[in-house]
Design an enzyme around this catalytic site. Structure first.
Site, short mmCIF file in Angstrom:
data_model
loop_
_atom_site.label_atom_id
_atom_site.label_comp_id
_atom_site.label_asym_id
_atom_site.label_seq_id
_atom_site.Cartn_x
_atom_site.Cartn_y
_atom_site.Cartn_z
N CYS A 356 25.53 16.39 47.22
CA CYS A 356 26.37 17.58 47.37
C CYS A 356 27.65 17.36 46.81
O CYS A 356 28.08 17.33 45.66
CB CYS A 356 26.27 17.76 48.93
SG CYS A 356 27.15 19.07 49.45
N HIS A 479 20.46 18.00 50.08
CA HIS A 479 20.81 17.05 51.02
C HIS A 479 19.37 16.20 51.54
O HIS A 479 18.83 16.71 52.61
CB HIS A 479 21.17 17.36 52.26
CG HIS A 479 22.87 17.75 52.14
ND1 HIS A 479 23.97 16.83 52.12
CD2 HIS A 479 23.49 18.86 51.77
CE1 HIS A 479 25.21 17.33 51.97
NE2 HIS A 479 24.97 18.45 51.71
N GLU A 481 18.97 13.25 52.53
CA GLU A 481 19.18 12.50 53.82
C GLU A 481 19.29 13.35 55.10
O GLU A 481 19.37 12.76 56.34
CB GLU A 481 20.71 11.73 53.48
CG GLU A 481 21.74 12.60 53.75
CD GLU A 481 22.30 13.63 53.00
OE1 GLU A 481 23.46 14.43 53.05
OE2 GLU A 481 21.46 13.92 51.91
#
Length: 514
Positions: A356, A479, A481
């Site tokens: 990001c 994203h 994660e």
């Protein structure tokens, strides 16, 4: 209330009193978030949908959406003077959930019974048979009053068990059967054997989304608004998954068992907020994560001894335009910090991940990363809005060490950005980047797409991320994660276990470091 009072030059008194407004937000700890109920109706089961009517038979229409559409003001408004009844219904649903009886749940009070039912259909892409009560003379009030209430989906064979639980909490008198699930995409309202109304889910969803569409095309890029609304022109199967690997296999387990934990620098700047999730994912994969702020590097900290570097997402520099590029310039225009990054990227034993805001930042450092000259810039989303969504990615075959063994998989992932549009300077740059594009935005049938919102930012060639030519450095706008555990996903297939498929990325990094 908010009140302002003053006197003018002639000493005449004036005052303005704002309307009284009270917003109450409540928070509570949840023992197991995996037991949360949602509105998605379950397929393949013989079920009924039941209504807990906290209005206890009253159908007051004052202030309802239907009344506002017809420009009707006044009238009695919904109310529930019996707070104990709310508590009792909550406890009954809780006990039904503990007993495994409830498949889906939705509240009635925003739009009324019909709106709530079709919203459950939209979430599941299942039709409904809705039964109108014979004794109620005002069908519109029955369908559109916004009295408090909630809907639950229960197996027909378990309804007697549910009624027993409700009787124990003294709420059986407010529980009513209202609908059942159909296998097709039709919604039908009937009273006994007479069909009162029938319409397809596609037609209803077009009506339901029309107001938002007309607002969106004025506020946002009208082309994107039209593309999103056009999804209701045809049947859309919704998010899909297709994995080419076993998400539950811990390929890094043998290395974790050695006790060796390579160090990863979790890099952040002022305003970055994704460092906790990033560290959690890498820690779970067997790394020792160290919080490294740019101020530490500017103060003289070196990246020697770190096997990996992760540049995190968030809102660096207040998320002003080009925020990730501003972050990168704190490296490019500081000779000592620049040398630190150059040394790290040229070390063949290190890897890096940018997500990001960190993706935009690392892409701006492409001149420091060997074999990254093909990386694009990341510009403002085509929609002209910040996009926070769940989209599908299809992993491509590239040298990326993080994507090893995941090629061909289609997986949902979170996006959350205002500047995520991958833009190439030239067609030649795009052609060179193609073998190093690690993932593409795909629609719900798995095809790469330029259409919004499946492609949430309008990236060229549906590109969602890239690696350098030896695969050690990977940048992604989405994203991974934030969804490395199944429980973090707002939707996932029922057979997923503890680990989400994106956990494989982080374990791949651990396997790569021998």
């Amino acid at each position: 209330s908010m009140k302002s009072a003053w006197a003018d030059s002639s000493q005449q008194a004036h005052e303005v009193v704002a309307p009284i407004s009270l917003i109450v937000s409540g928070f509570a700890k949840v023992r197991d978030v995996r037991r949360t109920l949602d509105p998605q109706l379950k397929h393949g089961v013989d079920t009924e949908i039941l209504l807990f009517d906290l209005g206890d038979g009253r159908k007051r229409m004052g202030g309802s959406a239907l009344a506002q559409v017809h420009e009707q003001l006044g009238g009695a408004t919904p109310d529930t003077p019996d707070a104990d009844l709310i508590v009792a219904v909550f406890e009954a649903i809780r006990d039904m959930r503990k007993a495994g009886l409830v498949h889906a749940y939705h509240d009635r009070s925003d739009g009324g019974l019909f709106t709530a039912l079709v919203e459950m259909s939209f979430a599941s892409r299942l039709g409904l048979d809705i039964e109108l009560p014979v004794e109620h003379h005002d069908r519109l009030a029955h369908l559109f009053c916004e009295e408090l209430g909630c809907l639950v989906q229960i197996d027909r064979q378990n309804i007697d068990r549910a009624l027993t639980i409700c009787a124990r909490h003294d709420v059986a008198h407010v529980l009513h059967r209202v609908a059942s699930v159909r296998d097709d995409h039709m919604v039908r309202l009937s009273c006994k054997d007479d069909v009162v109304y029938e319409r397809s889910l596609l037609d209803l969803q077009q009506v339901w989304a029309a107001t938002s569409y007309h607002i969106q095309k004025l506020r946002d890029n009208p082309k994107c608004a039209q593309q999103e609304y056009s999804r209701f022109d045809h049947y859309d199967p919704g998010l899909q998954t297709s994995l080419t690997f076993d998400a539950n296999e811990d390929i890094a387990a043998s290395m974790i068992n050695t006790g060796a934990r390579p160090r990863v620098a979790v890099l952040r700047e002022q305003g970055v907020n994704g460092q906790v999730e990033m560290a959690a994912a890498f820690t779970r994969a067997g790394f020792d994560c160290v919080d490294v702020h740019m101020s530490d590097l500017i103060a003289g900290l070196k990246l020697d001894g770190f096997s990996g570097l992760a540049a995190c997402g968030g809102f660096s520099y207040g998320d002003v335009l080009g925020a990730g590029e501003g972050w990168a310039k704190s490296v490019l225009y500081n000779s000592d910090v620049r040398k630190t990054f150059e040394a790290f990227f040229t070390d063949s034993k290190t890897f890096a991940l940018g997500v990001c805001n960190g993706c935009q930042m690392l892409s701006t450092l492409r001149d420091l990363v060997p074999g990254a000259s093909h990386w694009p810039r990341f510009l403002t989303n085509q929609s002209e809005q910040y996009e926070a969504r769940v989209v599908n990615l299809k992993v491509a075959s590239t040298p990326s060490i993080l994507m090893s063994g995941m090629e061909g998989s289609v997986m949902p992932v979170v996006v959350s950005h205002g500047e995520g549009r991958a833009s190439f300077i030239s067609g030649e740059q795009s052609r060179i980047a193609t073998p190093f594009t690690v993932a593409h935005y795909v629609d719900n049938v798995g095809s790469a797409t330029q259409k919004f919102p499946a492609n949430p930012n309008g990236s060229d060639a549906a590109s969602a991320g890239f690696c350098n030519d030896d695969g050690r450095v990977t940048i992604m706008m989405p994203h991974p994660e934030r969804v490395f555990r199944t429980v973090q996903n707002s939707w996932h297939p029922a057979d997923w276990q503890e680990d989400g498929p994106w956990m494989r990325m982080f374990r791949n990094a651990r396997v790569w470091i021998e």
